[in-house]
Design a protein around this motif. Structure first.
Motif, PDB file in Angstrom:
ATOM      1  N   GLN A 121      -7.984   1.936  10.040  1.00  0.00           N
ATOM      2  CA  GLN A 121      -7.440   1.311  11.237  1.00  0.00           C
ATOM      3  C   GLN A 121      -7.112   2.384  12.259  1.00  0.00           C
ATOM      4  O   GLN A 121      -6.710   3.491  11.915  1.00  0.00           O
ATOM      5  CB  GLN A 121      -6.191   0.503  10.896  1.00  0.00           C
ATOM      6  CG  GLN A 121      -6.498  -0.873  10.356  1.00  0.00           C
ATOM      7  CD  GLN A 121      -6.480  -0.919   8.835  1.00  0.00           C
ATOM      8  OE1 GLN A 121      -6.944   0.005   8.167  1.00  0.00           O
ATOM      9  NE2 GLN A 121      -5.972  -1.981   8.292  1.00  0.00           N
ATOM     10  N   HIS A 145      -1.865  -8.891   5.171  1.00  0.00           N
ATOM     11  CA  HIS A 145      -3.025  -8.694   6.055  1.00  0.00           C
ATOM     12  C   HIS A 145      -4.247  -9.447   5.574  1.00  0.00           C
ATOM     13  O   HIS A 145      -4.262 -10.077   4.513  1.00  0.00           O
ATOM     14  CB  HIS A 145      -3.228  -7.232   6.409  1.00  0.00           C
ATOM     15  CG  HIS A 145      -4.063  -6.377   5.483  1.00  0.00           C
ATOM     16  ND1 HIS A 145      -4.959  -6.844   4.577  1.00  0.00           N
ATOM     17  CD2 HIS A 145      -4.146  -5.026   5.387  1.00  0.00           C
ATOM     18  CE1 HIS A 145      -5.553  -5.836   3.968  1.00  0.00           C
ATOM     19  NE2 HIS A 145      -5.058  -4.716   4.431  1.00  0.00           N
ATOM     20  N   PHE A 163       0.860  -1.199   0.000  1.00  0.00           N
ATOM     21  CA  PHE A 163       0.000   0.000   0.000  1.00  0.00           C
ATOM     22  C   PHE A 163       0.893   1.244   0.000  1.00  0.00           C
ATOM     23  O   PHE A 163       2.090   1.153   0.285  1.00  0.00           O
ATOM     24  CB  PHE A 163      -0.881   0.029   1.252  1.00  0.00           C
ATOM     25  CG  PHE A 163      -1.918  -1.056   1.296  1.00  0.00           C
ATOM     26  CD1 PHE A 163      -3.005  -1.047   0.435  1.00  0.00           C
ATOM     27  CD2 PHE A 163      -1.794  -2.096   2.186  1.00  0.00           C
ATOM     28  CE1 PHE A 163      -3.950  -2.063   0.470  1.00  0.00           C
ATOM     29  CE2 PHE A 163      -2.729  -3.120   2.234  1.00  0.00           C
ATOM     30  CZ  PHE A 163      -3.813  -3.102   1.372  1.00  0.00           C
ATOM     31  N   TYR A 216      -2.542  -8.781  10.811  1.00  0.00           N
ATOM     32  CA  TYR A 216      -1.366  -8.648   9.945  1.00  0.00           C
ATOM     33  C   TYR A 216      -0.350  -9.723  10.284  1.00  0.00           C
ATOM     34  O   TYR A 216      -0.320 -10.222  11.411  1.00  0.00           O
ATOM     35  CB  TYR A 216      -0.632  -7.334  10.224  1.00  0.00           C
ATOM     36  CG  TYR A 216      -1.353  -6.072   9.937  1.00  0.00           C
ATOM     37  CD1 TYR A 216      -1.291  -5.489   8.682  1.00  0.00           C
ATOM     38  CD2 TYR A 216      -2.059  -5.419  10.942  1.00  0.00           C
ATOM     39  CE1 TYR A 216      -1.925  -4.280   8.434  1.00  0.00           C
ATOM     40  CE2 TYR A 216      -2.694  -4.209  10.695  1.00  0.00           C
ATOM     41  CZ  TYR A 216      -2.619  -3.649   9.442  1.00  0.00           C
ATOM     42  OH  TYR A 216      -3.243  -2.462   9.197  1.00  0.00           O
TER      43      TYR A 216
HETATM   44  N1  ASP Z   1      -4.487  -1.713   5.464  1.00  0.00           N
HETATM   45  C1  ASP Z   1      -5.265  -0.722   4.811  1.00  0.00           C
HETATM   46  C2  ASP Z   1      -6.561  -1.340   4.345  1.00  0.00           C
HETATM   47  O1  ASP Z   1      -6.569  -2.485   3.947  1.00  0.00           O
HETATM   48  C3  ASP Z   1      -4.558  -0.066   3.681  1.00  0.00           C
HETATM   49  C4  ASP Z   1      -3.310   0.650   4.046  1.00  0.00           C
HETATM   50  O2  ASP Z   1      -2.622   0.240   4.964  1.00  0.00           O
HETATM   51  O3  ASP Z   1      -2.999   1.640   3.381  1.00  0.00           O
HETATM   52  O4  ASP Z   1      -7.544  -0.698   4.324  1.00  0.00           O
END
Ligand code: ASP
Length: 335
Positions: free
Chosen positions: A213, A101, A45, A261
């Motif tokens: 998050q 994740h 990301f 994660y």
């Molecule tokens: N983990 C976040 C999500 O899946 C994306 C990110 O970390 O930018 O929404």
């Protein structure tokens, strides 16, 4: 002839013994030598989002323990599946890992018809990170002050409210889809290459809502740039989000979600490397100031046994199976 044969056999045995010894020496040399150069963790990301922030924090602490820099490589796109595919094809030499994740390592096989990797078969688990609950956020100027108000407005005008997310199959997308399904509403989803660019547009008011998050939502909330209107944790988080109710409290009884994660290696990585990284992580976690800081961001620490490599591997397989049902029940589709 007889003598020659006997000699030949002895020589063969000696050669075999030497090979075994050499093999042992090579393994020891690898164990001693690793890591002799910086290690790369792929974060699929954009920089500045929750996965990136958590990965950088953990990489810093683990890197100190192993005495080498851990470099974060942001390989964003397609809800994390591009970076995960890249990591699956990397040489399993202990120098390239994936920060994985729930989305691209759990739900993706049920969402993507063609996935370039298998979360279970193509990776070895290294260690699990702590979990992170999510927060339903709206811009400061939003007319929706509660989840109930947002749900009522979405019922009145299907498709009118748009939700930003970090990409198709990202956590922010999956949780919004579960929310939509449970609430019986229809929203429009807008996908970005990570939560950070989605958050920018939420702050700017271009998107109406977003699940993010807690670790990256909190600084924005505390900075007064966005408003939290509900939590995906079962219990309230009064220190971080005073007065904000869990969705489970009233709007959607029983609703609970958190992103999990883990650190993964391409399949076949030397076992001693996995053991060293896991031990380094456990040593880092012994720093109570650090774990208290994580907890203050709303990060949910786990019992130590759940951080283990085999526990992560089992969890991944269980999640892939779980999401087949969840995605089908909630009719989550790639759009
Ligand atoms: N983990 C976040 C999500 O899946 C994306 C990110 O970390 O930018 O929404």
């Amino acid at each position: 002839m007889k003598i020659a044969k006997a000699w030949g056999r002895t020589a063969a045995l000696a050669a075999a013994a030497a090979t075994v010894l050499l093999g042992a020496a090579a393994t020891t040399a690898h164990a001693q030598a690793w890591p002799n150069k910086p290690v790369t963790w792929i974060v699929p990301f954009a920089a500045g989002g929750p996965t990136d922030a958590m990965a950088r924090d953990i990489a810093d602490k683990v890197g100190r323990q192993i005495g080498q820099a851990i470099v974060i490589e942001n390989a964003a796109g397609a809800g994390g599946t591009i970076g995960a595919g890249k990591a699956a094809k990397a040489t399993p030499d202990g120098y390239t890992f994936l920060v994985g994740h729930m989305g691209y390592m759990g739900a993706a096989p049920s969402l993507y018809k063609k996935l370039s990797y298998d979360p279970v078969k193509d990776f070895d688990g290294v260690f699990r990170f702590p979990d992170t609950p999510l927060v339903l956020l709206v811009p400061k100027s939003s007319p929706y002050k509660t989840a109930d108000a947002l749900i009522a407005a979405a019922k009145a005008s299907p498709g009118k409210i748009n939700f930003g997310n970090a990409g198709v199959g990202s956590t922010s997308h999956l949780i919004a889809a579960l929310f939509e399904s449970r609430a019986g509403i229809q929203v429009t989803s807008i996908s970005y290459k990570g939560a950070a660019p989605a958050m920018n547009d939420l702050v700017g008011g271009q998107v109406d809502a977003m699940f993010d998050q807690s670790n990256t939502a909190l600084p924005q909330v505390q900075g007064g740039r966005i408003s939290p209107i509900a939590l995906t944790s079962l219990t309230p988080m009064p220190q971080q989000y005073p007065g904000v109710a869990p969705l489970a409290d009233k709007a959607l009884p029983g609703f609970e979600a958190a992103t999990w994660y883990g650190l993964y290696a391409p399949k076949g990585v030397p076992k001693d490397v996995v053991a060293k990284l896991h031990q380094a992580y456990l040593k880092a976690l012994a720093d109570k100031d650090w774990t208290a800081r994580m907890a203050s961001q709303g990060i949910h620490l786990l019992p130590e046994a759940q951080y283990a490599p085999d526990a992560l591997a089992r969890h991944t397989a269980a999640e892939v199976a779980k999401w087949r049902k969840v995605a089908a029940d909630a009719k989550i589709q790639i759009d």
